[in-house]
Design a protein around this motif. Structure first.
Motif, PDB file in Angstrom:
ATOM      1  N   GLU A  79      25.807  21.156 -49.062  1.00 42.54           N
ATOM      2  CA  GLU A  79      25.696  21.598 -47.549  1.00 42.54           C
ATOM      3  C   GLU A  79      25.867  20.244 -46.711  1.00 42.54           C
ATOM      4  O   GLU A  79      26.654  20.429 -45.800  1.00 42.54           O
ATOM      5  CB  GLU A  79      24.412  21.942 -47.422  1.00 42.54           C
ATOM      6  N   LEU A  80      25.574  19.029 -47.074  1.00 40.64           N
ATOM      7  CA  LEU A  80      25.607  17.960 -46.361  1.00 40.64           C
ATOM      8  C   LEU A  80      27.208  17.416 -46.586  1.00 40.64           C
ATOM      9  O   LEU A  80      27.786  16.907 -45.314  1.00 40.64           O
ATOM     10  CB  LEU A  80      24.749  16.734 -46.992  1.00 40.64           C
ATOM     11  N   ASP A  94      29.600  19.472 -46.725  1.00 46.51           N
ATOM     12  CA  ASP A  94      30.379  20.305 -45.868  1.00 46.51           C
ATOM     13  C   ASP A  94      30.087  19.758 -44.332  1.00 46.51           C
ATOM     14  O   ASP A  94      31.305  19.723 -43.632  1.00 46.51           O
ATOM     15  CB  ASP A  94      29.800  21.877 -45.923  1.00 46.51           C
ATOM     16  N   LYS A  95      29.008  19.424 -44.167  1.00 50.11           N
ATOM     17  CA  LYS A  95      28.770  19.027 -42.673  1.00 50.11           C
ATOM     18  C   LYS A  95      29.506  17.752 -42.446  1.00 50.11           C
ATOM     19  O   LYS A  95      30.163  17.516 -41.318  1.00 50.11           O
ATOM     20  CB  LYS A  95      27.406  18.623 -42.386  1.00 50.11           C
ATOM     21  N   ARG A 110      33.178  18.543 -41.899  1.00 48.80           N
ATOM     22  CA  ARG A 110      33.558  19.184 -40.584  1.00 48.80           C
ATOM     23  C   ARG A 110      33.554  18.266 -39.401  1.00 48.80           C
ATOM     24  O   ARG A 110      34.205  18.081 -38.446  1.00 48.80           O
ATOM     25  CB  ARG A 110      32.377  20.336 -40.530  1.00 48.80           C
ATOM     26  N   ALA A 111      32.478  17.329 -39.664  1.00 46.84           N
ATOM     27  CA  ALA A 111      32.168  16.121 -38.702  1.00 46.84           C
ATOM     28  C   ALA A 111      33.704  15.117 -38.519  1.00 46.84           C
ATOM     29  O   ALA A 111      33.920  14.693 -37.337  1.00 46.84           O
ATOM     30  CB  ALA A 111      30.890  15.477 -38.630  1.00 46.84           C
ATOM     31  N   SER A 150      28.309  11.205 -36.687  1.00 42.44           N
ATOM     32  CA  SER A 150      27.375  12.201 -37.387  1.00 42.44           C
ATOM     33  C   SER A 150      28.195  12.153 -38.804  1.00 42.44           C
ATOM     34  O   SER A 150      27.223  12.396 -39.950  1.00 42.44           O
ATOM     35  CB  SER A 150      27.696  13.539 -36.924  1.00 42.44           C
ATOM     36  N   ALA A 151      29.427  11.927 -39.203  1.00 46.46           N
ATOM     37  CA  ALA A 151      29.900  11.927 -40.623  1.00 46.46           C
ATOM     38  C   ALA A 151      29.129  10.789 -41.314  1.00 46.46           C
ATOM     39  O   ALA A 151      28.892  11.017 -42.341  1.00 46.46           O
ATOM     40  CB  ALA A 151      31.275  11.739 -40.482  1.00 46.46           C
ATOM     41  N   PHE A 166      25.765  11.828 -42.219  1.00 42.72           N
ATOM     42  CA  PHE A 166      25.715  12.750 -43.193  1.00 42.72           C
ATOM     43  C   PHE A 166      25.872  11.934 -44.752  1.00 42.72           C
ATOM     44  O   PHE A 166      25.321  12.190 -45.542  1.00 42.72           O
ATOM     45  CB  PHE A 166      26.689  13.761 -43.017  1.00 42.72           C
TER      46      PHE A 166
END
Length: 622
Positions: free
Chosen positions: A213-214, A216-217, A220-221, A229-230, A233
């Motif tokens: 999940e992290l 994927d985040k 996306r970031a 944010s990337a 993560f």
């Protein structure tokens, strides 16, 4: 001694149904709780003639004043009621496992309105989830340092939290991002509880979902050019992977199992438990127990599983035990019910007891068993080396034998032989309850009628040394110093033979006792009945250590003697029977002379062919 106890119920009055029984003393204290498929068959075994019962069972039966039972419908109900009564009454004769030491745990207090993460050595916090045990507190701190930035659950005490709540200002941990600061209203209590549950789920081994999940985040970031944010993560992924990597990968990712190993001797048992989640060892736990009754493997396994799962631990789908007990069906039903009560969405999964047969799991099970054996050795060594325990043991021996002084020096003797031949003996010495190996002695005995005669000869030689040293008035060496107690391996006859040797030598004032292995009874030379020491007493433990050490020392000496013995060497050669061994013995007399001989000289011996002579020569040259 009566054939049985007076409160024995009539056999016909005992039902044949499944049920649970309890023995009580005259004060109403429950001494022992047990279960049975057939109450009559089980209870009548306790009321056999007393002299046929194991000493520990006999002591429980004679300590009791009555026995009661409760009938149930199934063996599963019997198991549940037995566990309930053991927890309620804490019977002294039942197995009660205890931790071999106090382990630190990582706990999440889900029972609180605002859950917190804490390090604790107690497991009595209501509705808390525990993880571990860990061997070191710093290992938990290190894990928290990595996980709190990802799951910022509060770690402060209740007092600190309430103070921050009143001030509406978080503490330093909230300011540096290591707490979500529900005290200051930055997140709601519901959101914080969700964080705590995520933390708990990660600790149970569900790592891959969070990391995926992290990732994927992070992707996306990165695509949205939100690089700050990337990066966050990315750091969280590294932290989670670091925590996950600290658990040893031993099996495939889909394996969730608890693996048990047991080591047991006559007085004690040790259990080792490896907690494996997603193929990784997430925790290791061990317990020790001093067994009071003569328990079998099934009862030991039942109580082991009760100790492991009666509190908050969730049983996995697979539990590997050293042996599948007879009541496996009832045990698995009980474990499955516990799993359903403590885990959401587990109604479709049941717990199975298994025995590792082959492959990686069998290899890990072997490691667990080895750890249990080491734990038992350390437990017994720690107990033996404890000063308070040793002092109590010596005091109890003094009182049991009616000695004037505490036996600070005890010498123990044991006889070893090979079918009545090659007789040797050992003497080991404990001073202040600890081995003094520099004073150990070995004895070779040329001939003896039996063990009692051999014991008499050995004690006579020991006594002669004491008499000689006394007459010469020399300064006492450690070997000439008289002990406070002579202990021999054996019952009344061996003790009497030892006492007779001292008497004939004119040695007085040194008591003699024998420790019989079968029922662990202590015999004095002239007594008709043995002294029964409590089964879990420090005194009996110390005497057993002496006896076992003397036996080990005698066996070691006996084996080394056999290796040097020509007859033993020759019997190892294929084709060498008693007549041929005797012929070679007559011709050469010793192994050293036989080694010097050529093949032709050996072949000149009657009944020895050239091929056999070559085989003898080859065997001796190894």
């Amino acid at each position: 001694m009566a054939d049985t106890v007076p409160y024995r119920p009539k056999t016909g009055d005992i039902p044949t149904n499944p049920g649970v029984y309890r023995f009580q003393d005259s004060n109403g204290r429950v001494l022992y709780v047990g279960k049975a498929k057939n109450l009559r068959a089980r209870l009548t075994s306790y009321f056999a003639p007393l002299n046929t019962l194991h000493e520990r069972t006999r002591r429980m039966v004679t300590s009791a004043d009555k026995v009661e039972w409760t009938i149930v419908l199934t063996e599963f109900e019997a198991l549940q009621l037995e566990f309930t009564w053991i927890k309620e009454f804490d019977p002294p004769f039942n197995i009660q496992f205890k931790d071999d030491k106090s382990y630190p745990y990582l706990a999440i207090t889900l029972g609180e309105r605002i859950p917190r993460v804490m390090v604790t050595r107690t497991k009595k916090i209501p509705h808390a989830r525990y993880f571990g045990p860990y061997t070191k507190t710093w290992a938990i701190r290190e894990t928290l340092d990595l996980l709190l930035p990802v799951f910022p659950v509060r770690t402060c005490s209740e007092g600190v939290y309430k103070k921050a709540e009143r001030a509406k200002r978080p503490c330093l941990l909230g300011d540096i991002g290591r707490c979500a600061a529900p005290c200051a209203g930055r997140i709601t209590p519901e959101e914080h509880r969700s964080l705590a549950l995520d933390f708990a789920n990660f600790m149970t081994g569900k790592n891959s979902d969070y990391i995926k999940e992290l990732r994927d985040k992070m992707e996306r970031a990165s695509k949205e050019q939100d690089y700050e944010s990337a990066a966050k993560f990315r750091d969280n992924i590294v932290a989670l992977e670091t925590v996950a990597s600290k658990s040893a990968v031993v099996l495939s990712d889909e394996v969730d199992a608890d693996i048990f190993g047991i080591a047991q001797d006559e007085l004690s048992a040790a259990v080792q438990m490896f907690i494996v989640r997603e193929g990784r060892i997430r925790g290791v736990h061990s317990w020790n127990v001093d067994t009071e009754l003569d328990v079998n493997a099934d009862e030991l396994i039942d109580n082991m599983l009760r100790t492991a799962y009666e509190t908050e631990l969730v049983p996995p789908r697979s539990i590997y035990v050293p042996k599948i007990p007879e009541d496996a069906e009832a045990i698995t039903s009980w474990l499955t019910n516990i799993r359903h009560e403590r885990t959401e969405n587990s109604r479709q999964t049941s717990v199975k007891l298994k025995q590792a047969q082959r492959g990686d799991i069998a290899a890990l099970a072997s490691t667990v068993s080895f750890n249990a054996q080491q734990s038992l050795v350390l437990y017994k060594t720690k107990r033996r080396n404890d000063y308070v325990s040793r002092t109590k043991a010596l005091g109890d021996i003094q009182r049991a034998l009616g000695l004037k002084d505490s036996p600070l020096r005890i010498e123990c003797f044991d006889i070893s032989h090979l079918g009545g031949t090659k007789i040797v003996a050992s003497m080991v010495v404990f001073e202040d309850g600890l081995p003094k190996k520099s004073d150990y002695r070995k004895f070779s005995i040329a001939q003896a009628r039996d063990d009692t005669d051999a014991m008499n000869q050995v004690l006579a030689r020991r006594a002669a040394y004491l008499v000689q040293s006394k007459e010469e008035a020399t300064s006492r060496s450690s070997f000439s110093y008289p002990p406070g107690l002579f202990l021999v391996d054996g019952a009344g006859p061996q003790a009497k033979a030892a006492a007779l040797a001292l008497e004939e030598a004119g040695i007085t004032g040194i008591p003699v006792a024998g420790l019989a292995k079968r029922l662990e009874e202590l015999w004095l030379p002239d007594d008709k009945f043995p002294i029964i020491l409590p089964r879990n007493s420090e005194a009996l433990f110390l005497l057993q250590q002496l006896r076992d050490e003397a036996h080990r020392f005698a066996i070691t000496f006996q084996r080394s003697t056999r290796k040097r013995d020509i007859s033993t060497v020759l019997t190892e050669v294929p084709g060498m029977g008693p007549a041929k061994v005797k012929s070679v013995l007559k011709s050469f007399g010793s192994v050293s002379q036989l080694r010097k001989a050529t093949v032709e000289e050996i072949a000149s011996t009657p009944h020895i062919s050239l091929a056999l002579a070559q085989a003898i020569k080859d065997h001796l040259s190894k």
